[in-house]
Design a protein around this motif. Structure first.
Motif, PDB file in Angstrom:
ATOM      1  N   SER A 142       0.830  -1.208   0.000  1.00 31.76           N
ATOM      2  CA  SER A 142       0.000   0.000   0.000  1.00 31.76           C
ATOM      3  C   SER A 142       0.858   1.248   0.000  1.00 31.76           C
ATOM      4  O   SER A 142       0.619   2.192  -0.780  1.00 31.76           O
ATOM      5  N   LEU A 143       1.854   1.267   0.873  1.00 34.40           N
ATOM      6  CA  LEU A 143       2.752   2.422   0.939  1.00 34.40           C
ATOM      7  C   LEU A 143       3.499   2.611  -0.375  1.00 34.40           C
ATOM      8  O   LEU A 143       3.641   3.734  -0.876  1.00 34.40           O
ATOM      9  N   MET A 144       3.942   1.503  -0.978  1.00 32.08           N
ATOM     10  CA  MET A 144       4.696   1.595  -2.228  1.00 32.08           C
ATOM     11  C   MET A 144       3.823   2.049  -3.382  1.00 32.08           C
ATOM     12  O   MET A 144       4.264   2.796  -4.256  1.00 32.08           O
ATOM     13  N   VAL A 145       2.565   1.598  -3.409  1.00 30.28           N
ATOM     14  CA  VAL A 145       1.649   2.021  -4.473  1.00 30.28           C
ATOM     15  C   VAL A 145       1.438   3.530  -4.419  1.00 30.28           C
ATOM     16  O   VAL A 145       1.529   4.222  -5.443  1.00 30.28           O
ATOM     17  N   ILE A 146       1.153   4.051  -3.226  1.00 34.25           N
ATOM     18  CA  ILE A 146       0.940   5.490  -3.084  1.00 34.25           C
ATOM     19  C   ILE A 146       2.201   6.265  -3.444  1.00 34.25           C
ATOM     20  O   ILE A 146       2.156   7.260  -4.186  1.00 34.25           O
ATOM     21  N   ALA A 147       3.358   5.815  -2.932  1.00 27.07           N
ATOM     22  CA  ALA A 147       4.617   6.512  -3.213  1.00 27.07           C
ATOM     23  C   ALA A 147       4.952   6.468  -4.704  1.00 27.07           C
ATOM     24  O   ALA A 147       5.417   7.464  -5.276  1.00 27.07           O
TER      25      ALA A 147
ATOM     26  N   LEU B 174       5.045  11.681  13.480  1.00 22.47           N
ATOM     27  CA  LEU B 174       5.375  10.282  13.243  1.00 22.47           C
ATOM     28  C   LEU B 174       4.246   9.596  12.477  1.00 22.47           C
ATOM     29  O   LEU B 174       3.111  10.054  12.486  1.00 22.47           O
ATOM     30  N   GLY B 175       4.571   8.485  11.817  1.00 24.56           N
ATOM     31  CA  GLY B 175       3.539   7.707  11.145  1.00 24.56           C
ATOM     32  C   GLY B 175       3.808   7.485   9.673  1.00 24.56           C
ATOM     33  O   GLY B 175       4.934   7.635   9.185  1.00 24.56           O
ATOM     34  N   LYS B 176       2.759   7.137   8.972  1.00 22.15           N
ATOM     35  CA  LYS B 176       2.873   6.736   7.579  1.00 22.15           C
ATOM     36  C   LYS B 176       3.113   7.913   6.630  1.00 22.15           C
ATOM     37  O   LYS B 176       3.796   7.758   5.620  1.00 22.15           O
ATOM     38  N   VAL B 177       2.544   9.071   6.934  1.00 20.18           N
ATOM     39  CA  VAL B 177       2.635  10.215   6.012  1.00 20.18           C
ATOM     40  C   VAL B 177       4.075  10.682   5.814  1.00 20.18           C
ATOM     41  O   VAL B 177       4.529  10.805   4.666  1.00 20.18           O
ATOM     42  N   PRO B 178       4.840  10.970   6.872  1.00 21.75           N
ATOM     43  CA  PRO B 178       6.233  11.365   6.632  1.00 21.75           C
ATOM     44  C   PRO B 178       7.041  10.267   5.959  1.00 21.75           C
ATOM     45  O   PRO B 178       7.973  10.552   5.199  1.00 21.75           O
ATOM     46  N   ALA B 179       6.690   9.005   6.234  1.00 21.52           N
ATOM     47  CA  ALA B 179       7.391   7.899   5.576  1.00 21.52           C
ATOM     48  C   ALA B 179       7.149   7.931   4.066  1.00 21.52           C
ATOM     49  O   ALA B 179       8.077   7.739   3.274  1.00 21.52           O
ATOM     50  N   ILE B 180       5.911   8.188   3.654  1.00 18.77           N
ATOM     51  CA  ILE B 180       5.598   8.273   2.221  1.00 18.77           C
ATOM     52  C   ILE B 180       6.334   9.439   1.581  1.00 18.77           C
ATOM     53  O   ILE B 180       6.934   9.300   0.501  1.00 18.77           O
ATOM     54  N   LEU B 181       6.307  10.596   2.234  1.00 20.60           N
ATOM     55  CA  LEU B 181       6.947  11.789   1.656  1.00 20.60           C
ATOM     56  C   LEU B 181       8.458  11.604   1.543  1.00 20.60           C
ATOM     57  O   LEU B 181       9.065  11.974   0.527  1.00 20.60           O
ATOM     58  N   ALA B 182       9.077  11.031   2.564  1.00 21.97           N
ATOM     59  CA  ALA B 182      10.515  10.769   2.505  1.00 21.97           C
ATOM     60  C   ALA B 182      10.830   9.765   1.404  1.00 21.97           C
ATOM     61  O   ALA B 182      11.844   9.897   0.693  1.00 21.97           O
ATOM     62  N   THR B 183       9.962   8.778   1.238  1.00 23.44           N
ATOM     63  CA  THR B 183      10.154   7.780   0.184  1.00 23.44           C
ATOM     64  C   THR B 183      10.058   8.415  -1.198  1.00 23.44           C
ATOM     65  O   THR B 183      10.849   8.103  -2.099  1.00 23.44           O
ATOM     66  N   ILE B 184       9.106   9.318  -1.377  1.00 25.10           N
ATOM     67  CA  ILE B 184       8.943   9.991  -2.673  1.00 25.10           C
ATOM     68  C   ILE B 184      10.190  10.809  -3.008  1.00 25.10           C
ATOM     69  O   ILE B 184      10.705  10.744  -4.128  1.00 25.10           O
TER      70      ILE B 184
END
Length: 285
Positions: A97-102, A152-162
């Motif tokens: 899910s995280l990878m699809v969004i990113a 903390l959480g999923k949102v900063p992880a997605i943004l950092a991944t992008i």
């Protein structure tokens, strides 16, 4: 030693700037975070809600569409079945899910910027050094401002991944468009094609295989951020590896690592297959 009088630190100005953003525009960042989080939760709900006996055949069909070989489809099915047998299914769905969004966000950002770079020499000269910094900066550095702005959480992880994963897609989109034969473009112009028609009907289709290669690299780099992102609450397979490290549980960490490797192999081969299919289609066309 280097003279103290000549030393200059950028730490305080940057910290002050980030603090000003948090104080003055915190509500805006909160709204952005809410939209991203709701989108991620919807995708995650879909992946985690669908039964395994639907997801595995869906990936097998996707594998067949990319490779046109039954053997590869069967291997994909077996690999995903192994993920379930290891007890990693739910964590894998969270990671997917995280990878699809990113990856989708990287496409929305990366392809237009790549097109702009290919069309403007000035923009290209300004953007390429920025991409160099994005690709060489340690991935942990991206987590600090992301946590300060979004918590903390999923949102900063997605943004950092992008931020970490989008540069290859930008570079290869730029490269693919610039490699399109100029005679083909001139022929399209001679037939009265507008710049938009030439871009959408000639340049992007011919650059498709290179863009797909960029997408492949973006997905692989996004997957490499899984363990790092788990440190700020991204969860998924990276959390399994992180827990194994923290508790010195080699078996637990190895299980998570195997899950990440399986997902990497599956996504890498599928995207490579689609890229090869586009190359063959372009050559025959």
């Amino acid at each position: 030693m280097f003279p103290e009088a000549l030393r200059f630190s950028i730490r305080m100005p940057i910290n002050d700037a980030i603090q000003d953003l948090v104080v003055n525009y915190g509500s805006i960042f909160k709204s952005i975070s809410g939209v991203i989080l709701q989108t991620l939760l919807a995708v995650e709900w879909l992946f985690r809600g669908l039964p395994w006996w639907i997801i595995i055949p869906a990936f097998m069909i996707l594998a067949w569409r990319s490779s046109r070989t039954i053997s590869f489809s069967i291997v994909v099915g077996i690999l995903l079945f192994v993920v379930g047998m290891l007890g990693l299914w739910d964590l894998t769905m969270q990671t997917l899910s995280l990878m699809v969004i990113a990856s989708i966000a990287s496409m929305i950002i990366g392809i237009p910027i790549g097109i702009l770079i290919a069309k403007s020499r000035l923009v290209r000269s300004v953007t390429l050094p920025v991409l160099d910094v994005m690709q060489t900066m340690p991935s942990f550095v991206y987590l600090i401002p992301a946590m300060m702005l979004f918590g903390l959480g999923k949102v900063p992880a997605i943004l950092a991944t992008i931020v970490y994963a989008v540069p290859p897609l930008i570079r290869l989109t730029d490269l693919g468009i610039r490699q399109v034969d100029k005679e083909v473009v001139e022929a399209a112009m001679a037939f009265g094609g507008s710049p938009a028609q030439i871009l959408l009907g000639v340049q992007l289709p011919l650059a498709g295989p290179t863009i797909m290669a960029g997408l492949n690299q973006t997905i692989m780099m996004a997957l490499s951020m899984v363990v790092v992102a788990s440190m700020i609450g991204a969860r998924g397979l990276g959390e399994q590896v992180l827990n194994g490290i923290q508790t010195l549980d080699v078996g637990k960490g190895l299980e998570g690592g195997i899950g990440i490797v399986i997902i990497a192999i599956v996504l890498d081969r599928i995207t490579q297959g689609f890229g090869k299919f586009r190359t063959d289609e372009t050559n025959h066309g």
